[in-house]
Design a protein around this motif. Structure first.
Motif, mmCIF file in Angstrom:
data_model
loop_
_atom_site.group_PDB
_atom_site.id
_atom_site.type_symbol
_atom_site.label_atom_id
_atom_site.label_comp_id
_atom_site.label_asym_id
_atom_site.label_seq_id
_atom_site.Cartn_x
_atom_site.Cartn_y
_atom_site.Cartn_z
ATOM 1 N N GLU A 155 28.095 45.063 63.971
ATOM 2 C CA GLU A 155 28.213 46.011 65.327
ATOM 3 C C GLU A 155 29.522 44.942 66.230
ATOM 4 O OE1 GLU A 155 24.197 45.260 66.689
ATOM 5 O OE2 GLU A 155 23.814 46.244 64.833
ATOM 6 N N LEU A 156 30.481 44.472 65.364
ATOM 7 C CA LEU A 156 31.518 43.687 65.622
ATOM 8 C C LEU A 156 32.535 44.660 66.965
ATOM 9 C CD1 LEU A 156 32.281 42.153 62.399
ATOM 10 C CD2 LEU A 156 31.243 40.908 64.113
ATOM 11 N N SER A 157 32.760 43.679 67.617
ATOM 12 C CA SER A 157 33.536 44.415 69.001
ATOM 13 C C SER A 157 34.913 43.781 69.005
ATOM 14 C CB SER A 157 32.754 44.405 70.165
ATOM 15 O OG SER A 157 32.106 43.242 70.531
ATOM 16 N N GLY A 158 35.493 44.142 70.317
ATOM 17 C CA GLY A 158 36.853 43.568 70.677
ATOM 18 C C GLY A 158 38.026 44.338 69.859
ATOM 19 N N THR A 159 39.213 43.613 69.749
ATOM 20 C CA THR A 159 40.295 43.982 68.704
ATOM 21 C C THR A 159 40.275 43.411 67.664
ATOM 22 O OG1 THR A 159 41.842 42.360 70.061
ATOM 23 C CG2 THR A 159 41.699 44.708 70.894
ATOM 24 N N ILE A 160 41.079 43.581 66.710
ATOM 25 C CA ILE A 160 41.546 43.037 65.369
ATOM 26 C C ILE A 160 42.608 41.868 65.836
ATOM 27 C CG2 ILE A 160 42.362 42.778 63.167
ATOM 28 C CD1 ILE A 160 41.293 45.683 62.838
ATOM 29 N N PRO A 161 42.375 40.630 65.788
ATOM 30 C CA PRO A 161 43.101 39.736 66.414
ATOM 31 C C PRO A 161 44.516 39.553 65.660
ATOM 32 C CG PRO A 161 41.055 38.711 66.102
ATOM 33 C CD PRO A 161 41.046 39.878 65.409
ATOM 34 N N SER A 162 45.470 39.387 66.248
ATOM 35 C CA SER A 162 46.952 39.417 65.354
ATOM 36 C C SER A 162 46.942 38.163 64.581
ATOM 37 C CB SER A 162 48.313 39.605 66.197
ATOM 38 O OG SER A 162 48.178 38.535 67.097
ATOM 39 N N GLU A 163 46.140 37.201 64.901
ATOM 40 C CA GLU A 163 45.954 35.732 64.219
ATOM 41 C C GLU A 163 45.632 36.172 62.677
ATOM 42 O OE1 GLU A 163 44.902 36.019 67.107
ATOM 43 O OE2 GLU A 163 45.452 34.355 68.229
ATOM 44 N N PHE A 164 45.044 37.266 62.413
ATOM 45 C CA PHE A 164 44.517 37.570 61.062
ATOM 46 C C PHE A 164 45.737 37.725 60.197
ATOM 47 C CE2 PHE A 164 39.942 39.519 61.286
ATOM 48 C CZ PHE A 164 39.536 38.376 62.035
ATOM 49 N N LYS A 165 46.898 37.952 60.672
ATOM 50 C CA LYS A 165 47.964 37.967 59.803
ATOM 51 C C LYS A 165 48.307 36.648 59.175
ATOM 52 C CE LYS A 165 50.431 40.833 63.010
ATOM 53 N NZ LYS A 165 51.525 41.027 63.916
ATOM 54 N N GLY A 166 47.481 35.672 59.336
ATOM 55 C CA GLY A 166 47.682 34.334 58.824
ATOM 56 C C GLY A 166 46.940 34.472 57.477
ATOM 57 N N MET A 167 46.161 35.508 57.049
ATOM 58 C CA MET A 167 45.528 35.676 55.903
ATOM 59 C C MET A 167 46.471 36.320 54.803
ATOM 60 S SD MET A 167 41.811 36.992 56.607
ATOM 61 C CE MET A 167 41.781 37.597 58.417
ATOM 62 N N LEU A 168 47.440 35.281 54.565
ATOM 63 C CA LEU A 168 48.607 35.740 53.642
ATOM 64 C C LEU A 168 48.116 36.287 52.286
ATOM 65 C CD1 LEU A 168 51.070 32.732 54.434
ATOM 66 C CD2 LEU A 168 51.099 35.276 55.355
ATOM 67 N N SER A 169 46.888 36.082 51.783
ATOM 68 C CA SER A 169 46.788 36.228 50.495
ATOM 69 C C SER A 169 45.935 37.751 50.223
ATOM 70 C CB SER A 169 46.087 35.387 49.691
ATOM 71 O OG SER A 169 46.717 34.200 49.817
ATOM 72 N N LEU A 170 45.638 38.327 51.615
ATOM 73 C CA LEU A 170 44.727 39.415 51.608
ATOM 74 C C LEU A 170 45.327 40.399 50.743
ATOM 75 C CD1 LEU A 170 42.131 39.425 52.977
ATOM 76 C CD2 LEU A 170 43.351 40.464 54.930
ATOM 77 N N ILE A 171 44.400 41.278 50.062
ATOM 78 C CA ILE A 171 44.713 42.507 49.382
ATOM 79 C C ILE A 171 43.564 43.534 49.732
ATOM 80 C CG2 ILE A 171 44.587 43.788 47.051
ATOM 81 C CD1 ILE A 171 45.292 40.970 45.851
ATOM 82 N N ALA A 199 55.154 39.715 54.756
ATOM 83 C CA ALA A 199 53.898 40.246 54.451
ATOM 84 C C ALA A 199 53.857 40.569 52.861
ATOM 85 C CB ALA A 199 53.559 41.505 55.253
ATOM 86 N N VAL A 200 55.089 41.023 52.563
ATOM 87 C CA VAL A 200 55.385 41.236 51.007
ATOM 88 C C VAL A 200 55.053 39.965 50.158
ATOM 89 C CG1 VAL A 200 56.873 41.918 49.229
ATOM 90 C CG2 VAL A 200 56.774 43.355 51.462
ATOM 91 N N ILE A 201 55.961 38.865 50.639
ATOM 92 C CA ILE A 201 56.048 37.862 50.127
ATOM 93 C C ILE A 201 54.545 37.075 50.057
ATOM 94 C CG2 ILE A 201 56.523 35.465 50.009
ATOM 95 C CD1 ILE A 201 59.394 36.267 50.913
ATOM 96 N N GLY A 202 53.767 37.397 51.119
ATOM 97 C CA GLY A 202 52.294 36.896 51.216
ATOM 98 C C GLY A 202 51.489 37.655 50.263
#
Ligand SMILES: *[C@@H]1O[C@H](CO)[C@@H](O)[C@H](O)[C@H]1NC(C)=O
Ligand SMILES: *[C@@H]1O[C@H](CO)[C@@H](O)[C@H](O)[C@H]1NC(C)=O
Ligand SMILES: *[C@@H]1O[C@H](CO)[C@@H](O)[C@H](O)[C@H]1NC(C)=O
Ligand SMILES: *[C@@H]1O[C@H](CO)[C@@H](O)[C@H](O)[C@H]1NC(C)=O
Ligand SMILES: *[C@@H]1O[C@H](CO)[C@@H](O)[C@H](O)[C@H]1NC(C)=O
Ligand SMILES: *[C@@H]1O[C@H](CO)[C@@H](O)[C@H](O)[C@H]1NC(C)=O
Ligand SMILES: *[C@@H]1O[C@H](CO)[C@@H](O)[C@H](O)[C@H]1NC(C)=O
Ligand SMILES: *[C@@H]1O[C@H](CO)[C@@H](O)[C@H](O)[C@H]1NC(C)=O
Length: 899
Positions: free
Chosen positions: A454-470, A534-537
């Motif tokens: 039941e999570l709310s709010g926005t997806i924080p732009s800080e999540f872009k720090g998850m450089l390895s995410l697939i 991001a690609v490099i990430g």
């Protein structure tokens, strides 16, 4: 003194004059037959040849030990070495039927023909070697049953026939081999029952029959003698119960009976096995409770009871198991509160309680002084909040809490678990509140699943720090606002964002039209730059995931600090003590000076290249000789602490003999630094040839590239044949001698870090950016098909003259994806292949097209579809001979539609 020497000398010479060397003719014949054995320059008597041991009195050959040398040929002449006792030809390329040696060789005690390509039946005549103590035929292509005549080998102590395609049942007479200590026949097609008679083999210490089709029960009798130390019966069709008599086997340290059809409960007599270290009985039909007597097995390191029908609670006494590292009971019907007693096991690295009925809440002490790497608690009935102390689990690689009844917010402290990389799965709970921006610090994380909360709010732009995410999943929450522009987000399916209150933007089809528009537009201006990052990430994802895992980095960091400190001083104030070194090649022994080698590697000026696992330096010896020194960056800790083991491994590798495998000429070891010495390679690396040498310096030369490709493929096929998986194939690790013959380097690291040798449950996997097969991110296992993929990338590099990773391919693409996507973009092969080569002649173009198909096969996303290295060699040879028509036809359904 002088007199004595003369006497001895004349005695010896007269000895030679009086009696001819007894095995002269046979050894000369063998030398002719075994090319590349390394006897070519040894003109002295055969007793000094490498791998040969003679009887000191009559100079007859007593032992012939030539393992892992890439040998082939007809060895039937060995039958003439009448005095031979030990014959070790393991890990070579011998093929055809197992040589019969026709009942000769009366004194043969040790015969090791393992890891070759011998085929056909096991010859009955082996039963005539009455004095045989050890017979190893494992890892060949043998078929048929175990011949009855082997029962004559009454003195046999070790019998290894694993890894073939043997069928039939295990004969009853094995019980009559009363001296048998080791019997391994795993990975065959054996069926029938395990003979009860094995119980009368009173010396039996190791019985390994895994991966066959054995039926019936585990005979009670095999535990009676009490000598058994290792019993592996995994992956058969065994039924019945685990015999109570197992408790008689006080010396049993490893008991592996998973993947069978066993029923009943684990007997409480298990507590009598004081030396039990591994107990693995997963995937059976066991029932009843986990016996608390396991707590008496003080040395227990691994307990795996997953996928059974166990009930009851986890006995609190198990918390006494100080050595326990892995506790795996997933997929059972266990209940009770999450067993916090286990947290007393200070060495616990893996706790897998998934898919049971555990309830209660997560303890605040969850990670006090913990070594936990895997905390897998999904699919239970755990309630309450996730304690903020979860942030203390700094070593966690994977955290699974999905499908529970967790409430409250996601604690921001999860962002402190910097090692988290395999997965963070909090899906199917009742978590509420905002997404903590701190999750963006998890720059190694590959898979994030927060769906169905039941999570709310926005997806924080800080999540872009998850450089390895697939992989991400935010679906079925209360989130709103634009999905940040971050390549891993846009590359996931839109369903990963479905079922929210108001998410918009790619990959959802809903456009962001409200006041977020500004921010969104703004962001789009920066897109190209960010996309590249991001690609490099996302590429780095794989790299980071695989390379960080376990063993490597501790040593690496220490070593780097040290070498930095040294570099500042330029030359160590005092040379290191305890230098161990050796030069394998006789002719170079005088020319190499270990101190100069060490000094050369502390000067950055001498550094030639920097690879994933080693840096290369040039070193000029006082003799004027120029050599190449490789400094290993990250050596398995256990190896450093077992210097002797490392030295043995290096010496063994020094014996590997293949024209396309780079052999070291020696090594130097001091403190925790290992230096490997190599002959200087006149033409540098393939990477240098393809990408760095000035355009006009060399003519376009496709035939050279093709023969380099064939050479590399042959070297790799050879390594696979001797069971070595390469850890880091790249054009930077392929060296070219003065005839442009390619030599595959970095073999040593593949051995020193051999993941299959470790006891760790996860493997150290790595490689170079751009060459890593996609599956490594998930499997964390280096494999032969993974090597084939990396080879395919090298081949594409040669065909396109492009780097494996480059901005020119566009967003999210590397060389492999760029080539595989060519037909989709409507591009012709000419637009992919280097036109400076393909336009030279029609013949070159045809060869390049055919080679491109090979590269496409090698880089298939599905590991199982990639050809074996041996097949790749065949195909490339056919490409060269212009004889590819037939496999083009046969492989058509596998080739991609690009061409
Ligand atoms: C090996 O050589 C022997 C004679 O030295 C010959 O009888 C035998 O047929 C040969 N075997 C093969 C497989 O060529
Ligand atoms: C083959 O088996 C023998 C006896 O068990 C063993 O000593 C030898 O190391 C094995 N060979 C290889 C290559 O593992
Ligand atoms: C065992 O394998 C051999 C050779 O592949 C085959 O001829 C034979 O029929 C097999 N025997 C059984 C019982 O499957
Ligand atoms: C285990 O040990 C106990 C006490 O030493 C003994 O009574 C019992 O018979 C043993 N069980 C087995 C199966 O050996
Ligand atoms: C437990 O392991 C240690 C270290 O490997 C060993 O020395 C000891 O003998 C083992 N204890 C038992 C009861 O086997
Ligand atoms: C835990 O592991 C460490 C190192 O891996 C080892 O030294 C220690 O003996 C083990 N047991 C305990 C109780 O710490
Ligand atoms: C956990 O389940 C048991 C029954 O298995 C129950 O007795 C106990 O009250 C439950 N504990 C919690 C905290 O719900
Ligand atoms: C997270 O766990 C759920 C249920 O346990 C599972 O269905 C889902 O596939 C997992 N997510 C990922 C990304 O593996």
């Amino acid at each position: 003194m002088g007199f004595l020497i003369i006497v001895v000398f004349s005695f010896l010479t007269s000895g030679f004059l009086l009696y001819a060397l007894p095995d002269e003719a046979a050894m000369a014949g063998l030398k002719k037959e075994l090319q590349g054995v390394g006897w070519d320059f040894q003109n002295s008597g055969y007793c000094s040849w490498v791998g040969v041991t003679c009887n000191p009195f009559d100079l007859s050959v007593e032992a012939l030990e030539l393992p892992r040398r890439g040998l082939r040929g007809n060895i039937s002449i060995i039958a003439e070495l009448k005095s031979i006792k030990r014959l070790d030809l393991s890990g070579n390329l011998f093929h055809g039927a197992v040589p019969l040696f026709f009942g000769s060789l009366p004194g043969l005690e040790f015969l090791d023909l393992s890891m070759n390509k011998f085929e056909g039946f096991i010859p009955s005549s082996l039963g005539d070697f009455g004095s045989l103590k050890s017979l190893n035929l494992s890892n060949n292509l043998l078929v048929g049953g175990i011949p009855n005549k082997l029962k004559n080998l009454e003195g046999l102590q070790e019998l290894q026939i694993s890894g073939n395609s043997l069928n039939g049942s295990i004969p009853e007479w094995v019980g009559g081999l009363s001296n048998l200590r080791v019997f391994s026949a795993h990975e065959n097609h054996l069926f029938g029952e395990i003979p009860e008679s094995l119980g009368s083999v009173s010396q039996l210490q190791l019985l390994n029959l895994h991966s066959n089709q054995l039926e019936g029960v585990i005979p009670e009798s095999i535990f009676f003698s009490g000598k058994l130390e290792v019993l592996v019966l995994t992956q058969n069709r065994l039924t019945g119960t685990i015999p109570d008599s197992v408790g008689k086997c006080k010396g049993l340290s490893s008991l592996r009976i998973g993947n069978n059809r066993l029923i009943g409960s684990v007997p409480s007599s298990i507590g009598n096995i004081s030396s039990l270290t591994y107990f693995e009985a997963n995937n059976n039909h066991l029932s009843g409770e986990i016996p608390s007597e396991f707590s008496l097995c003080f040395n227990l390191t691994l307990l795996n009871l997953a996928s059974n029908g166990l009930t009851g609670v986890v006995p609190a006494e198990l918390g006494n198991l100080k050595n326990l590292q892995e506790f795996i009971v997933s997929d059972n019907s266990l209940h009770g509160e999450v067993p916090i007693s286990l947290l007393r096991c200070k060495n616990l690295t893996k706790l897998d309680l998934s898919n049971n009925r555990f309830n209660g809440s997560l303890s605040e002490n969850i990670c006090i002084t913990s070594r936990l790497q895997f905390l897998l608690l999904g699919q239970n009935s755990i309630s309450g909040k996730i304690p903020s102390q979860i942030g203390n689990c700094v070593r966690l690689l994977e955290l699974q809490l999905s499908e529970n009844y967790l409430t409250g917010e996601i604690p921001s402290e999860i962002g402190k678990i910097k090692n988290l990389q395999i997965a963070l799965n909090l899906s199917f709970n009742h978590l509420r509140g905002l997404l903590p921006v701190e999750l963006g610090k998890l720059d190694k994380l590959v898979s994030l699943d927060l769906s169905n909360n039941e999570l709310s709010g926005t997806i924080p732009s800080e999540f872009k720090g998850m450089l390895s995410l697939i992989e991400v999943n935010f679906s079925n929450n209360q989130l709103f606002g634009p999905i940040p522009l971050f390549s891993p987000f846009q590359k996931n399916p839109s369903s990963s964002f479905w079922g929210n209150k108001g998410l918009c933007g790619d990959p959802l089809s809903s456009r962001c039209t409200d006041f977020y528009n500004d921010e969104y537009e703004n962001a789009q201006h920066k897109v190209s730059y960010k996309m590249i990052l991001a690609v490099i990430g996302s590429g780095l994802a794989v790299f980071v995931t695989v390379s960080v895992v376990v063993v490597l980095f501790v040593i690496k960091e220490r070593q780097e600090m040290k070498s930095k400190a040294k570099a500042v001083e330029e030359i160590p104030s005092s040379p290191p003590v305890n230098i161990v070194g050796r030069v394998f090649v006789d002719s170079l022994k005088q020319a190499v000076d270990f101190d100069s080698v060490i000094k050369a590697t502390v000067k950055d000026l001498n550094k030639l290249s920097d690879g994933t696992f080693s840096a290369a330096y040039k070193a000029i010896m006082p003799s004027g000789l120029l050599i190449l020194v490789k400094k290993l960056k990250s050596v398995d800790r256990t190896v450093v602490h077992h210097q002797n083991k490392m030295i043995r491994e290096l010496e063994r590798l020094g014996n590997l003999n293949h024209p396309n495998v780079m052999r070291s000429i020696g090594y130097v070891i001091y403190e925790d630094v290992a230096l490997l010495l190599h002959q200087n390679m006149a033409n540098g690396t393939l990477a240098h040839l393809l990408h760095e040498s000035p355009e006009d310096e060399h003519e376009p030369d496709w035939p050279r590239r093709l023969s380099i490709a064939i050479g590399v493929a042959e070297g790799l096929a050879f390594l696979h044949q001797v069971a070595i998986i390469h850890l880091d194939i790249s054009s930077g690790n392929i060296f070219l001698d003065d005839h442009y013959n390619p030599l595959l380097g970095e073999i040593e690291i593949s051995r020193l870090l051999d993941p299959s040798k470790g006891t760790a449950s996860i493997s150290a996997v790595a490689g170079s950016f751009g060459y890593i097969p996609p599956e490594y991110a998930y499997t964390m296992q280096v494999t032969a098909p993974g090597n084939v993929y990396s080879f395919g990338v090298v081949l594409l590099e040669m065909l396109t003259s492009k780097l494996p990773v480059d901005e020119v391919f566009g967003e999210g693409l590397d060389l492999v994806k760029y080539v595989h996507g060519a037909s989709g973009r409507g591009e012709t092969p000419e637009q992919i292949m280097d036109s400076k080569l393909s336009t030279v002649s029609f013949a070159w173009r045809k060869q390049m097209l055919a080679a491109l198909k090979v590269a496409m096969l090698c880089t298939d996303t599905a590991p199982s579809k990639r050809p074996k290295m041996k097949k790749v060699v065949e195909m490339l040879l056919e490409v060269k001979q212009g004889d590819w028509a037939f496999w083009l036809k046969s492989k058509r359904r596998m080739t991609h539609d690009v061409l």
